[in-house]
Design an enzyme around this catalytic site. Structure first.
Site, PDB file in Angstrom:
ATOM      1  N   GLU A 132       0.945  -1.176  -0.099  1.00 41.49           N
ATOM      2  CA  GLU A 132      -0.060   0.068  -0.064  1.00 41.49           C
ATOM      3  C   GLU A 132       0.817   1.153  -0.067  1.00 41.49           C
ATOM      4  O   GLU A 132       0.534   2.002   0.870  1.00 41.49           O
ATOM      5  CB  GLU A 132      -0.951   0.018   1.223  1.00 41.49           C
ATOM      6  CG  GLU A 132      -1.738  -1.456   1.424  1.00 41.49           C
ATOM      7  CD  GLU A 132      -2.253  -1.376   2.892  1.00 41.49           C
ATOM      8  OE1 GLU A 132      -1.537  -1.018   3.910  1.00 41.49           O
ATOM      9  OE2 GLU A 132      -3.311  -1.913   2.903  1.00 41.49           O
ATOM     10  N   CYS A 183     -10.416  -0.247   7.643  1.00 40.15           N
ATOM     11  CA  CYS A 183     -10.176   1.153   7.876  1.00 40.15           C
ATOM     12  C   CYS A 183     -10.981   2.424   7.191  1.00 40.15           C
ATOM     13  O   CYS A 183     -11.111   3.302   7.506  1.00 40.15           O
ATOM     14  CB  CYS A 183      -8.577   1.156   7.636  1.00 40.15           C
ATOM     15  SG  CYS A 183      -8.036   0.853   6.082  1.00 40.15           S
TER      16      CYS A 183
HETATM   17  O1  FUB Z   1      -2.822  -0.519   9.497  1.00 42.25           O
HETATM   18  C1  FUB Z   1      -3.879   0.045   9.476  1.00 42.25           C
HETATM   19  C2  FUB Z   1      -4.734   0.717   8.502  1.00 42.25           C
HETATM   20  O2  FUB Z   1      -5.053  -0.621   7.606  1.00 42.25           O
HETATM   21  C3  FUB Z   1      -3.901   1.309   7.375  1.00 42.25           C
HETATM   22  O3  FUB Z   1      -3.691   2.486   7.548  1.00 42.25           O
HETATM   23  C4  FUB Z   1      -4.341   0.624   6.122  1.00 42.25           C
HETATM   24  O4  FUB Z   1      -3.526   1.170   4.812  1.00 42.25           O
HETATM   25  C5  FUB Z   1      -4.809  -0.641   6.332  1.00 42.25           C
HETATM   26  O5  FUB Z   1      -3.548  -1.533   6.229  1.00 42.25           O
HETATM   27 ZN    ZN Z   2      -8.288   2.585   4.567  1.00 42.80          ZN
END
Ligand code: FUB
Ligand code: ZN
Length: 648
Positions: free
Chosen positions: A314, A410
């Site tokens: 990501e 999230c």
């Molecule tokens: O790790 C917490 C949240 O979950 C991150 O901000 C997102 O990218 C997802 O991986």
């Molecule tokens: Zn998110």
């Protein structure tokens, strides 16, 4: 020195714009009730155990902790969204929220510690895996929720819970004797502590926020040391061979020059850096923010305001690497970009940052949720061919249709809290000015130096009309309305009560003076043409391609309007574009666009072959485009933003 810009009282702002009030209205109508069911484990393909985890940690339910280590944040963001809805007068979920707050309170340990995963599963590992454990990240979301809930309702219970935990964190972390010189593996708490400082005035919160920024990137790397400890308990196997740039801990934040690593982490860090630079008048930190902002917005951002080019981890990759069909563009990352831009604009009194804030909002963030308010994109592609979005492939993370929920959830509640608090992006205030940052129909009431001011904003700009600002002032003192003059308005003309005026434009804001009591009717008219956009030649993925944009809205082509195989479409860079009536079934009355183009109908390869000599045959056609933020709300199918230019 200019006075500080702050966020006005959100209780005094109402969004009335047809598009945004539709989405903001969905938060209370759909998102909050449906998410409440999900948090309680009653719905959803990916079962969510969030509230049960609090009960188990609080000893009122027997069982095992289930779900991801940062699952608590789903509840916190939900509470934050409930608080913002209460600001808007939508208070239906306050009783459930109060009930949840009690459950959360029971899970808090006597010393203030609060995290269901570590409390239930590994109390002995508390603060031992900052890299992966998300304890400080989760605490950050708790604090943000608590501040929002207190501001909206005046109720202190969640604020007290959060402050008790924050006090423990302030005691635990630092360079003092017996303290841990560590910092979060996922930033979030830094900006949350700034909010807690604003509401309580307690300096220790600001000090610890600053500590977390300052000690990041020190050598030896704290997180790397944790990961290399032979007794380290792995939570995320994909983080093996840990790369500190993933968590922006490769260099001290103040020295960072390029936006690296996990996109959401980076945005939350930069938001806190901008907060601290502004509050503490720190020039070095401000300059680092500026460098990072320029890098992300000029080299590493999609035209849709999406960020994060790599599906793996990501994260950001390198300048100009912006593939359209195998990227990440997480909804949370664009929300983070909005947060960073909002703070940069406030620190520098400069409207230009809102060009990016609205790019992210109107395209990726809106696109992250369905018009019906019950489905979400986590990943926001600019090009989709549903047939190749297959599990067990390198793009299995890419979904061609929005999902009701996710195992890592999230985004949904992050979108909900953002849409329910849009007022914070539309308006800002300082001692004597109201800043109109987004041209979104809405009202605000506020008091500046004993002068009561009410503004009603209506925008017809996307439909050939004007922006109207009805400003009513009680007139005790002269005040100023600073109206952002977006780059997408051409030949702007301002009028006051029908008479043309030529206001000064400072840092991208037209300075509209309101010197006396009474009603003042300002208008801003101008044209908002459709732009045929190109990307910098270095963006390999977009060379020779065009994308359409009108105002802040990027457009895209969907299979429903253009047939299948959108890769065969061609559009000349100077193709005639006609604005049409809004596409049926999409909210907000944004025009649909018709473009003269053509389609490659044969490459010279017959159906029995895969390759042969190239003999292209094209046919003229009209391409139909709809706003990207609204894609995927009708029949599922292919979608693309960038279209190749015509074959001559
Ligand atoms: O790790 C917490 C949240 O979950 C991150 O901000 C997102 O990218 C997802 O991986
Ligand atoms: Zn998110």
């Amino acid at each position: 020195m200019a006075s500080k810009i702050t966020i006005p009282d959100l209780k005094k702002i109402r969004v009335t714009d047809p598009l945004f009030s539709h989405y903001a209205g969905m938060v209370a109508k759909k998102m909050i009730p449906v998410q409440w069911e999900i948090l309680n484990g009653k719905q959803g393909q990916s079962r969510c155990f969030c509230i049960d985890n609090f009960r188990i940690a609080g000893g009122t339910l027997q069982g095992e902790h289930r779900g991801v280590v940062f699952g608590d944040t789903d509840a916190y963001k939900w509470l934050e969204a409930v608080a913002y809805c209460a600001n808007n007068g939508e208070t239906e979920y306050i009783p459930q929220a109060d009930e949840l707050i009690e459950i959360i309170g029971q899970a808090q340990q006597p010393d203030g510690y609060l995290n269901t995963y570590f409390t239930v599963c590994h109390p002995e590992l508390r603060w031992k895996n900052l890299t992966e454990g998300h304890e400080l990240y989760s605490a950050g979301h708790l604090i943000e929720a608590a501040v929002a809930y207190y501001n909206a309702t005046g109720k202190r219970r969640l604020l007290d819970i959060a402050a008790k935990f924050a006090d423990l964190i302030c005691k635990t972390f630092g360079d003092g004797e017996g303290q841990l010189p560590g910092y979060p593996g996922h930033q979030e708490i830094e900006l949350a502590l700034v909010k807690l400082w604003r509401v309580t005035g307690e300096e220790r919160y600001l000090k610890t926020a600053r500590f977390f920024i300052d000690c990041r990137g020190r050598t030896p790397n704290y997180l790397l040391r944790e990961m290399n400890d032979p007794n380290h308990k792995v939570i995320f196997p994909e983080l093996r061979n840990y790369d500190p740039s993933y968590s922006q801990s490769h260099v001290r934040p103040v020295e960072q020059k390029t936006m690296e690593g996990h996109a959401v982490r980076a945005m939350y860090q930069c938001s806190a850096m901008a907060d601290l630079a502004d509050i503490q008048q720190d020039e070095a930190l401000r300059s680092a923010c500026q460098t990072l902002w320029d890098n992300v917005t000029k080299r590493r951002m999609y035209i849709t305001g999406g960020i994060g080019s790599s599906g793996l981890l990501e994260r950001f990759t390198v300048d100009y690497d912006l593939p359209n069909d195998r990227m990440y563009c997480e909804s949370c990352a664009s929300i983070g970009l909005m947060m960073f831009g909002q703070r940069m604009a406030a620190m520098l009194h400069d409207a230009s940052y809102y060009e990016t804030v609205e790019r992210a909002l109107c395209n990726t963030v809106l696109g992250g949720v369905s018009a019906a308010g019950d489905r979400y994109f986590y990943v926001n592609p600019l090009e989709v061919w549903p047939a190749n979005c297959k599990d067990h492939t390198s793009i299995e993370y890419l979904k061609p249709v929005r999902q009701p929920w996710f195992e890592v959830a999230c985004c949904p509640a992050n979108i909900a809290r953002t849409l329910a608090s849009l007022g914070q992006y539309i308006y800002a205030v300082d001692e004597r000015s109201i800043y109109v940052n987004l041209l979104i129909g809405s009202t605000i009431e506020t008091t500046l130096r004993d002068t009561d001011v009410r503004i009603e904003q209506r925008s017809g700009l996307m439909h050939g009309g004007a922006l109207e600002l009805d400003v009513r002032s009680s007139g005790t003192h002269p005040i100023v309305v600073r109206l952002r003059l977006p780059k997408w308005i051409e030949a702007p003309v301002f009028r006051l009560n029908g008479e043309e005026i030529q206001p000064a434009v400072e840092n991208g804001y037209a300075v509209l003076a309101v010197n006396c009591a009474g009603e003042h009717h300002f208008t801003l008219s101008g044209s908002v043409p459709v732009h045929r956009c190109a990307a910098n030649l270095q963006v390999r993925a977009d060379v020779g391609r065009v994308a359409l944009q009108k105002g802040p809205f990027v457009y895209c082509f969907e299979q429903q309007d253009n047939g299948e195989n959108l890769a065969a479409l061609r559009m000349a860079p100077d193709a005639a574009v006609e604005e049409k009536a809004p596409a049926e079934g999409l909210p907000g009355n944004l025009p649909e666009l018709d473009v003269n183009g053509c389609r490659i109908v044969s490459t010279g390869v017959d159906d029995a072959e895969l390759y042969a000599d190239c003999v292209l045959r094209t046919e003229p056609c009209t391409l139909h485009a709809v706003p990207y933020g609204l894609w995927g709300n009708r029949t599922p199918g292919e979608m693309r933003v960038w279209v190749d230019t015509t074959i001559s």
